[in-house]
Design an enzyme around this catalytic site. Structure first.
Site, PDB file in Angstrom:
ATOM      1  CE  LYS A  99      -4.800  -1.843   1.555  1.00 17.95           C
ATOM      2  NZ  LYS A  99      -5.592  -1.494   2.101  1.00 17.95           N
ATOM      3  CE  LYS A 159      -5.622  -8.253  -2.041  1.00 17.87           C
ATOM      4  NZ  LYS A 159      -6.553  -7.900  -0.579  1.00 17.87           N
ATOM      5  CE  LYS A 190     -13.319  -4.184  -0.144  1.00 18.04           C
ATOM      6  NZ  LYS A 190     -12.062  -3.779   0.714  1.00 18.04           N
TER       7      LYS A 190
HETATM    8  N1  AQP Z   1      -8.406 -11.077  -3.425  1.00 15.99           N
HETATM    9  C1  AQP Z   1      -8.361 -12.064  -2.722  1.00 15.99           C
HETATM   10  N2  AQP Z   1      -8.726 -13.480  -2.416  1.00 15.99           N
HETATM   11  C2  AQP Z   1      -8.972 -13.942  -1.404  1.00 15.99           C
HETATM   12  N3  AQP Z   1      -9.739 -13.298  -0.528  1.00 15.99           N
HETATM   13  C3  AQP Z   1      -9.681 -11.857  -0.266  1.00 15.99           C
HETATM   14  N4  AQP Z   1      -9.919 -10.567   0.739  1.00 15.99           N
HETATM   15  C4  AQP Z   1      -9.911  -9.647   0.079  1.00 15.99           C
HETATM   16  N5  AQP Z   1      -9.260  -9.656  -1.018  1.00 15.99           N
HETATM   17  C5  AQP Z   1      -8.895 -11.212  -1.251  1.00 15.99           C
HETATM   18  C6  AQP Z   1     -10.514 -10.420   2.090  1.00 15.99           C
HETATM   19  O1  AQP Z   1     -11.370 -10.258   2.203  1.00 15.99           O
HETATM   20  C7  AQP Z   1     -11.872  -9.588   3.519  1.00 15.99           C
HETATM   21  C8  AQP Z   1     -11.791  -8.341   3.834  1.00 15.99           C
HETATM   22  O2  AQP Z   1     -10.676  -7.972   2.790  1.00 15.99           O
HETATM   23  P1  AQP Z   1     -10.302  -5.856   3.389  1.00 15.99           P
HETATM   24  O3  AQP Z   1     -11.523  -5.384   2.718  1.00 15.99           O
HETATM   25  O4  AQP Z   1     -10.553  -6.090   5.018  1.00 15.99           O
HETATM   26  O5  AQP Z   1      -9.046  -5.592   2.739  1.00 15.99           O
HETATM   27  P2  AQP Z   1      -8.304  -6.305   2.180  1.00 15.99           P
HETATM   28  O6  AQP Z   1      -8.196  -7.448   1.998  1.00 15.99           O
HETATM   29  O7  AQP Z   1      -7.275  -5.205   2.103  1.00 15.99           O
HETATM   30  O8  AQP Z   1      -9.481  -6.431   0.680  1.00 15.99           O
HETATM   31  P3  AQP Z   1      -9.545  -5.914  -0.608  1.00 15.99           P
HETATM   32  O9  AQP Z   1     -10.420  -5.642  -1.843  1.00 15.99           O
HETATM   33  O10 AQP Z   1      -8.078  -5.529  -0.975  1.00 15.99           O
HETATM   34  O11 AQP Z   1      -9.474  -4.258  -0.447  1.00 15.99           O
HETATM   35  P4  AQP Z   1      -8.749  -2.522  -0.515  1.00 15.99           P
HETATM   36  O12 AQP Z   1      -8.168  -2.841  -1.944  1.00 15.99           O
HETATM   37  O13 AQP Z   1      -8.840  -2.628  -0.307  1.00 15.99           O
HETATM   38  O14 AQP Z   1      -6.649  -3.074   0.205  1.00 15.99           O
HETATM   39  C9  AQP Z   1     -10.168 -10.348   3.939  1.00 15.99           C
HETATM   40  O15 AQP Z   1     -10.646 -11.515   4.789  1.00 15.99           O
HETATM   41  C10 AQP Z   1      -9.081 -10.428   2.406  1.00 15.99           C
HETATM   42  O16 AQP Z   1      -8.229 -11.244   3.005  1.00 15.99           O
END
Ligand code: AQP
Length: 331
Positions: A115, A197, A200
């Site tokens: 990040k 990965k 969102k």
């Molecule tokens: N690509 C993924 N595959 C499997 N699990 C995923 N998670 C996120 N992306 C994947 C799981 O979703 C839960 C919530 O995630 P989060 O919102 O706490 O943050 P994150 O992991 O940082 O998810 P994002 O989508 O990548 O958000 P941004 O883009 O805002 O950083 C967690 O249990 C995560 O493991």
């Protein structure tokens, strides 16, 4: 553990429209714990502001994430569903745990490195101490299990290290949490760069399938997914795009990888991609339908938030008082 009942805790950031990665890696698996565990599922808005958010969008997504929890099968009568910033104990414990977390430990966190690269103009202290707030979320509820995607495993391990350090100095304070990583949906990858990965916050909307995309959009995105020059639907090293699509198809249909290989023997990538899009849409259309009904009733969502926050605060205050007493604070 709370009153002899095991506890499950997890959360999702309202930092963007939720993806099928969030669904398959996390939310879809939450409801499996509702019968056996005392479950706390949080919309972690305080985590979301480690990256700049547009206020109106953050507010809208907070309601939407809660509505999605319910639409994905989390009954607010059986689970404590709430918004992180409604329970101030999270940030209060986070300050205390900051004093039990080492700079070197936080510097090693992969998500911080990723990040920081992505938001080079805003490498704020909150981004750095994000895992401490997450440890506080988990430890406040004396959590036994944390269902998360594999990307969050490192943070849960750090949470365990913090708890161990605290418990060594002040015995029997925190329950030791275990990460539970769902095998199938552990890491859903970007459709445009399948070594990355699916996130969102990805700026390329074609790289990501959102839970709320309509059927045509889902199918179009899968059709455009990056694969390779081969034509055989087979799970193998170096076929990251196809491997990812096979994982997604397997998660939505329950079929094993070898069943999928058989099903698409003699067929090309085009047929396979269409089938993945259809399976995804078939699974998510009923969720979308429920989501729309729930979201339309804002008063209901606010009632759920309020009840959830009251319940969560009750348990959180207990742990926080215990921590303060152990530290020697006058309470
Ligand atoms: N690509 C993924 N595959 C499997 N699990 C995923 N998670 C996120 N992306 C994947 C799981 O979703 C839960 C919530 O995630 P989060 O919102 O706490 O943050 P994150 O992991 O940082 O998810 P994002 O989508 O990548 O958000 P941004 O883009 O805002 O950083 C967690 O249990 C995560 O493991």
């Amino acid at each position: 553990m709370l009153n002899e009942q095991k506890v499950s805790y997890s959360g999702v950031q309202p930092s963007g429209n939720l993806t099928i990665g969030n669904y398959l890696g996390a939310i879809k698996n939450f409801s499996a714990y509702s019968e056996l565990y005392k479950c706390f599922y949080c919309v972690v808005d305080s985590h979301a502001i480690t990256v700049r958010q547009v206020p109106a969008e953050l507010r809208r997504r907070t309601y939407e994430t809660l509505a999605l929890y319910i639409a994905c099968g989390l009954d607010p009568e059986k689970n404590t569903l709430y918004v992180q910033s409604h329970v101030p104990a999270h940030t209060e414990l986070a300050w205390i745990l900051n004093c039990f977390t080492m700079f070197g430990e936080l510097s090693r966190m992969t998500q911080f490195k990723d990040k920081s690269e992505k938001h080079a103009d805003n490498i704020n202290a909150g981004l750095f101490t994000y895992p401490v707030l997450m440890a506080s979320d988990i430890l406040l509820y004396q959590t036994d299990v944390v269902p998360v995607g594999i990307d969050q495993k490192q943070h849960v391990e750090l949470c365990r290290d913090i708890a161990t350090r605290f418990n060594q100095l002040y015995p029997d304070t925190f329950t030791m949490p275990e990460p539970i990583i769902s095998k199938s949906g552990m890491r859903i990858m970007s459709l445009a760069e399948p070594t990355k990965k699916m996130s969102k916050s990805d700026e390329n909307a074609n790289a990501v399938v959102y839970i709320l995309d309509d059927k045509d959009t889902m199918i179009r995105k899968f059709k455009r997914a990056v694969t390779d020059s081969d034509t055989v639907v087979k799970y193998a090293e170096g076929k990251d795009g196809i491997n990812n699509l096979m994982t997604i198809y397997s998660c939505f249909t329950g079929k094993t990888i070898s069943e999928i290989e058989k099903e698409f023997e003699g067929k090309g990538y085009g047929d396979f991609k269409l089938a993945v899009g259809e399976a995804c849409a078939d699974a998510l259309m009923p969720v979308q339908e429920k989501f729309r009904q729930i979201l339309a009733d804002k008063a209901y969502l606010e009632e759920v938030m309020k009840k959830g926050a009251d319940e969560a605060a009750y348990y959180a205050r207990k742990t926080l008082s215990k921590v303060k007493r152990k530290l020697g604070f006058v309470i």
